[in-house]
Write a protein that holds these residues in place. Structure first.
Motif, PDB file in Angstrom:
ATOM      1  N   ARG A  70       0.828  -1.219   0.000  1.00  0.00           N
ATOM      2  CA  ARG A  70       0.000   0.000   0.000  1.00  0.00           C
ATOM      3  C   ARG A  70       0.851   1.253   0.000  1.00  0.00           C
ATOM      4  O   ARG A  70       0.610   2.204   0.745  1.00  0.00           O
ATOM      5  CB  ARG A  70      -0.944   0.019   1.207  1.00  0.00           C
ATOM      6  N   ASP A  71       1.865   1.233  -0.820  1.00  0.00           N
ATOM      7  CA  ASP A  71       2.757   2.381  -0.914  1.00  0.00           C
ATOM      8  C   ASP A  71       3.250   2.508  -2.346  1.00  0.00           C
ATOM      9  O   ASP A  71       3.133   1.562  -3.128  1.00  0.00           O
ATOM     10  CB  ASP A  71       3.954   2.157   0.032  1.00  0.00           C
ATOM     11  N   TYR A  72       3.805   3.659  -2.683  1.00  0.00           N
ATOM     12  CA  TYR A  72       4.398   3.848  -4.006  1.00  0.00           C
ATOM     13  C   TYR A  72       5.809   3.277  -3.958  1.00  0.00           C
ATOM     14  O   TYR A  72       6.564   3.579  -3.044  1.00  0.00           O
ATOM     15  CB  TYR A  72       4.441   5.329  -4.365  1.00  0.00           C
ATOM     16  N   ARG A  73       6.144   2.482  -4.962  1.00  0.00           N
ATOM     17  CA  ARG A  73       7.491   1.896  -4.989  1.00  0.00           C
ATOM     18  C   ARG A  73       8.034   1.963  -6.413  1.00  0.00           C
ATOM     19  O   ARG A  73       7.279   1.915  -7.375  1.00  0.00           O
ATOM     20  CB  ARG A  73       7.451   0.452  -4.477  1.00  0.00           C
ATOM     21  N   GLU A  74       9.354   2.052  -6.489  1.00  0.00           N
ATOM     22  CA  GLU A  74       9.997   2.102  -7.809  1.00  0.00           C
ATOM     23  C   GLU A  74      10.061   0.707  -8.417  1.00  0.00           C
ATOM     24  O   GLU A  74      10.198  -0.278  -7.696  1.00  0.00           O
ATOM     25  CB  GLU A  74      11.412   2.666  -7.673  1.00  0.00           C
ATOM     26  N   LEU A  75      10.003   0.656  -9.748  1.00  0.00           N
ATOM     27  CA  LEU A  75      10.113  -0.626 -10.447  1.00  0.00           C
ATOM     28  C   LEU A  75      11.556  -0.827 -10.909  1.00  0.00           C
ATOM     29  O   LEU A  75      12.109   0.016 -11.623  1.00  0.00           O
ATOM     30  CB  LEU A  75       9.194  -0.651 -11.667  1.00  0.00           C
ATOM     31  N   HIS A  76      12.138  -1.923 -10.466  1.00  0.00           N
ATOM     32  CA  HIS A  76      13.482  -2.305 -10.912  1.00  0.00           C
ATOM     33  C   HIS A  76      13.497  -3.809 -11.099  1.00  0.00           C
ATOM     34  O   HIS A  76      12.872  -4.522 -10.305  1.00  0.00           O
ATOM     35  CB  HIS A  76      14.538  -1.950  -9.851  1.00  0.00           C
ATOM     36  N   PRO A  77      14.246  -4.308 -12.093  1.00  0.00           N
ATOM     37  CA  PRO A  77      14.373  -5.761 -12.191  1.00  0.00           C
ATOM     38  C   PRO A  77      15.165  -6.273 -10.981  1.00  0.00           C
ATOM     39  O   PRO A  77      16.180  -5.687 -10.626  1.00  0.00           O
ATOM     40  CB  PRO A  77      15.155  -5.984 -13.491  1.00  0.00           C
ATOM     41  N   ALA A  78      14.673  -7.355 -10.365  1.00  0.00           N
ATOM     42  CA  ALA A  78      15.335  -7.826  -9.143  1.00  0.00           C
ATOM     43  C   ALA A  78      16.508  -8.755  -9.452  1.00  0.00           C
ATOM     44  O   ALA A  78      17.416  -8.900  -8.650  1.00  0.00           O
ATOM     45  CB  ALA A  78      14.338  -8.556  -8.257  1.00  0.00           C
ATOM     46  N   GLN A  79      16.453  -9.401 -10.624  1.00  0.00           N
ATOM     47  CA  GLN A  79      17.474 -10.428 -10.878  1.00  0.00           C
ATOM     48  C   GLN A  79      18.675  -9.846 -11.612  1.00  0.00           C
ATOM     49  O   GLN A  79      18.534  -8.883 -12.373  1.00  0.00           O
ATOM     50  CB  GLN A  79      16.846 -11.571 -11.660  1.00  0.00           C
ATOM     51  N   PRO A  80      19.848 -10.458 -11.409  1.00  0.00           N
ATOM     52  CA  PRO A  80      21.081  -9.900 -11.971  1.00  0.00           C
ATOM     53  C   PRO A  80      21.098  -9.841 -13.498  1.00  0.00           C
ATOM     54  O   PRO A  80      21.846  -9.049 -14.077  1.00  0.00           O
ATOM     55  CB  PRO A  80      22.190 -10.844 -11.464  1.00  0.00           C
ATOM     56  N   ASP A  81      20.252 -10.646 -14.179  1.00  0.00           N
ATOM     57  CA  ASP A  81      20.243 -10.578 -15.651  1.00  0.00           C
ATOM     58  C   ASP A  81      19.580  -9.294 -16.161  1.00  0.00           C
ATOM     59  O   ASP A  81      19.583  -9.024 -17.364  1.00  0.00           O
ATOM     60  CB  ASP A  81      19.554 -11.817 -16.256  1.00  0.00           C
ATOM     61  N   GLY A  82      19.008  -8.503 -15.256  1.00  0.00           N
ATOM     62  CA  GLY A  82      18.437  -7.219 -15.661  1.00  0.00           C
ATOM     63  C   GLY A  82      17.123  -7.324 -16.404  1.00  0.00           C
ATOM     64  O   GLY A  82      16.589  -6.316 -16.868  1.00  0.00           O
ATOM     65  N   VAL A  83      16.588  -8.535 -16.513  1.00  0.00           N
ATOM     66  CA  VAL A  83      15.305  -8.702 -17.218  1.00  0.00           C
ATOM     67  C   VAL A  83      14.167  -8.335 -16.269  1.00  0.00           C
ATOM     68  O   VAL A  83      14.131  -8.788 -15.115  1.00  0.00           O
ATOM     69  CB  VAL A  83      15.136 -10.163 -17.712  1.00  0.00           C
ATOM     70  N   PHE A  84      13.244  -7.510 -16.758  1.00  0.00           N
ATOM     71  CA  PHE A  84      12.084  -7.132 -15.951  1.00  0.00           C
ATOM     72  C   PHE A  84      10.958  -8.114 -16.226  1.00  0.00           C
ATOM     73  O   PHE A  84      10.450  -8.207 -17.341  1.00  0.00           O
ATOM     74  CB  PHE A  84      11.639  -5.695 -16.253  1.00  0.00           C
ATOM     75  N   ARG A  85      10.552  -8.864 -15.202  1.00  0.00           N
ATOM     76  CA  ARG A  85       9.574  -9.957 -15.354  1.00  0.00           C
ATOM     77  C   ARG A  85       8.174  -9.464 -14.982  1.00  0.00           C
ATOM     78  O   ARG A  85       7.914  -9.168 -13.821  1.00  0.00           O
ATOM     79  CB  ARG A  85      10.004 -11.141 -14.486  1.00  0.00           C
ATOM     80  N   PHE A  86       7.308  -9.443 -15.997  1.00  0.00           N
ATOM     81  CA  PHE A  86       5.991  -8.793 -15.875  1.00  0.00           C
ATOM     82  C   PHE A  86       4.900  -9.791 -16.261  1.00  0.00           C
ATOM     83  O   PHE A  86       4.866 -10.283 -17.382  1.00  0.00           O
ATOM     84  CB  PHE A  86       6.011  -7.574 -16.821  1.00  0.00           C
ATOM     85  N   TYR A  87       4.022 -10.096 -15.288  1.00  0.00           N
ATOM     86  CA  TYR A  87       2.907 -11.017 -15.545  1.00  0.00           C
ATOM     87  C   TYR A  87       1.593 -10.276 -15.386  1.00  0.00           C
ATOM     88  O   TYR A  87       1.354  -9.610 -14.375  1.00  0.00           O
ATOM     89  CB  TYR A  87       2.934 -12.197 -14.566  1.00  0.00           C
ATOM     90  N   ASN A  88       0.742 -10.397 -16.394  1.00  0.00           N
ATOM     91  CA  ASN A  88      -0.532  -9.677 -16.426  1.00  0.00           C
ATOM     92  C   ASN A  88      -1.633 -10.715 -16.680  1.00  0.00           C
ATOM     93  O   ASN A  88      -1.587 -11.428 -17.672  1.00  0.00           O
ATOM     94  CB  ASN A  88      -0.401  -8.642 -17.561  1.00  0.00           C
ATOM     95  N   CYS A  89      -2.596 -10.824 -15.741  1.00  0.00           N
ATOM     96  CA  CYS A  89      -3.675 -11.799 -15.927  1.00  0.00           C
ATOM     97  C   CYS A  89      -4.478 -11.429 -17.171  1.00  0.00           C
ATOM     98  O   CYS A  89      -4.920 -10.286 -17.321  1.00  0.00           O
ATOM     99  CB  CYS A  89      -4.592 -11.838 -14.704  1.00  0.00           C
ATOM    100  N   GLY A  90      -4.676 -12.399 -18.028  1.00  0.00           N
ATOM    101  CA  GLY A  90      -5.317 -12.144 -19.323  1.00  0.00           C
ATOM    102  C   GLY A  90      -6.810 -12.453 -19.303  1.00  0.00           C
ATOM    103  O   GLY A  90      -7.399 -12.670 -18.240  1.00  0.00           O
ATOM    104  N   PRO A  91      -7.415 -12.492 -20.488  1.00  0.00           N
ATOM    105  CA  PRO A  91      -8.869 -12.644 -20.571  1.00  0.00           C
ATOM    106  C   PRO A  91      -9.335 -14.095 -20.480  1.00  0.00           C
ATOM    107  O   PRO A  91      -8.562 -15.014 -20.736  1.00  0.00           O
ATOM    108  CB  PRO A  91      -9.168 -12.110 -21.973  1.00  0.00           C
ATOM    109  N   THR A  92     -10.609 -14.250 -20.142  1.00  0.00           N
ATOM    110  CA  THR A  92     -11.286 -15.536 -20.253  1.00  0.00           C
ATOM    111  C   THR A  92     -11.969 -15.518 -21.622  1.00  0.00           C
ATOM    112  O   THR A  92     -12.769 -14.620 -21.900  1.00  0.00           O
ATOM    113  CB  THR A  92     -12.334 -15.684 -19.129  1.00  0.00           C
TER     114      THR A  92
END
Ligand code: AMP
Ligand code: ZN
Length: 455
Positions: free
Chosen positions: A11-33
């Motif tokens: 419940r706070d504002y936070r910066e987005l950074h990739p957490a893993q050392p490969d620098g890839v930003f992993r983004f999962y978005n629930c899709g449609p039915t």
């Protein structure tokens, strides 16, 4: 400047950074039915996620991995196939194709991976089996498997559901699993695997618990694990998914993997009509096709959906669309007036507003202030960057040259259904009826287009 986003868990504002050392930003978005056309409320969520995807691309070029699933087996898809006496895969393919066509019309970038629930049955079974081994799941006599909510201390952290509410969890959930509610040990437990029931017809798979199908929530846990790994950087969806869907995903994933599931949770708000959530069940919905038939362009809808702050409810009115067309026309005229030599960037603050919790109303305000100041000296690349972020493609005409009459669209829908049912004679007859009204129907791989017949 990093992207700052409200996080529903802390419940706070936070910066987005990739957490893993490969620098890839992993983004999962629930899709449609995929059992019916997505309505423009669904598309508000997908357009907001597309804005996020575009900002991530600008921030982490070539380092974004965006996964969005397709729910192609659940109560609703199975019911639709049964009602239409068609194979499930045929129904879900029809609506997947339609969803893709609408996403393209709304200028949404395709996810890098678009996994389906039916394409990941073994992964879901593996995960359920692991949960069972670890004491987080139990079987019932009807061949179902449930997640034992009391086995996970962290349950409720995302949605702040209280102990008392959890006991009536299935009633609160909005998507109750009444189908198999009788067998659960506790009201808040939820199905990981559903033993085969006659209503499921031939939709079932073998499993260690007998024939059946996965529960709804497990697919996202299994598909994000497979395509993004145990811990992801960002997980998103509409606000109605917060509970129970995302709460359940956290429980499944963390109990199975023994590690944090998602660093950041983002939920966008609903599109309303007359103060009520636009939804298939209330029947108060518009589809993109309906708006196109009225002569509105997909770009205008995209603009109207972005005009409200994504974390505030937005009341949809048809009047918003001509206003959006007008705004697009102004943007188009400004773009045409820019000359290559310009080097000032009055749009940097607009991009900064987007990066600050997707503040689209503020960003559009800045864009129009810059427009009013005039094009002199403005760098075309600076304008194009903010247009890219917003996904506003100004090359398309604001309106279709000729709006398709509803009776032509009706015939085209009937012909599409006839073709799907391999009723070629009827399909030919309908093509003739469409031609008689002065239109041609162009068959494409994943849908059709209508255009005035050439004279
Ligand atoms: P569904 O196809 O029902 O699984 O929904 C797909 C996405 O649309 C989910 O992220 C929902 O949260 C979202 N959604 C459903 N109704 C609305 C609405 N009225 N406004 C905005 N998003 C919605
Ligand atoms: Zn999901």
């Amino acid at each position: 400047m990093p992207i700052r986003l409200f996080d529903s868990l802390s419940r706070d504002y936070r910066e987005l950074h990739p957490a893993q050392p490969d620098g890839v930003f992993r983004f999962y978005n629930c899709g449609p039915t995929v059992y019916a056309p997505a309505h423009i409320g669904n598309f508000r969520t997908f357009v907001v996620n597309d804005l996020l995807r575009r900002l991530l691309e600008l921030e982490f070029p070539d380092k974004v991995k965006h996964v969005r699933n397709l729910t192609d087996v659940d109560d609703k898809t199975i019911r639709r196939a049964r009602e239409e006496s068609r194979p499930l895969a045929e129904v879900t393919k029809q609506w997947t194709d339609k969803f893709h066509a609408d996403c393209a019309a709304l200028n949404c970038l395709s996810p890098h991976v678009e996994p389906t629930a039916t394409g990941h049955i073994p992964e879901q079974i593996d995960m359920i089996a692991a949960l069972e081994r670890r004491g987080h799941a139990y079987r019932t006599d009807d061949g179902s498997v449930y997640f034992k909510v009391s086995s996970f201390d962290g349950y409720g952290a995302l949605s702040r559901v209280k102990e008392r509410e959890l006991r009536v969890g299935s009633a609160l959930a909005g998507k109750p699993q009444t189908h198999d509610a009788d067998e659960k040990e506790d009201g808040s437990d939820f199905a990981l695997w559903k033993g085969h029931k006659p209503d499921d017809g031939d939709t079932f798979w073998p499993s260690p618990w007998g024939q059946g199908r996965p529960g709804w929530h497990i697919e996202c846990s299994a598909m994000s694990k497979k395509h993004l790994g145990d811990t992801i950087d960002l997980h998103t969806g509409g606000v109605d998914l917060l509970f129970p869907h995302h709460e359940n995903e956290i429980a499944q994933s963390q109990c199975c993997n023994g590690t944090l599931f998602a660093h950041h949770w983002y939920h966008s708000e609903h599109l309303l009509v007359d103060g009520k959530k636009m939804s298939k069940s209330l029947g108060n919905l518009y589809t993109l096709d309906q708006l196109k038939e009225m002569g509105h362009s997909p770009a205008a809808l995209r603009y109207a959906l972005l005009a409200g702050h994504p974390r505030k409810q937005l009341n949809f009115t048809l009047e918003a669309l001509p206003a959006a067309e007008k705004a697009l026309a102004q943007l188009r005229a400004f773009r045409a007036a820019l000359t290559p030599g310009g080097n000032s960037d009055p749009f940097a603050p607009a991009l900064a507003a987007l990066q600050d919790d997707l503040n689209t109303p503020h960003a559009l305000g800045i864009v129009f202030t810059a427009l009013h100041a005039g094009p002199t000296g403005v760098a075309p690349a600076a304008f194009d960057r903010v247009l890219f972020a917003l996904g506003l493609d100004l090359t398309e005409p604001a309106k279709p040259a000729t709006a398709t009459p509803p009776e032509v669209t009706d015939l085209a829908e009937q012909r599409w259904a006839a073709k799907a049912a391999k009723n070629w004679a009827e399909a030919d007859r309908l093509r003739g009826a469409i031609a008689a009204l002065g239109w041609s129907m162009l068959d494409r791989k994943d849908g059709y287009a209508l255009e005035p017949a050439k004279k």
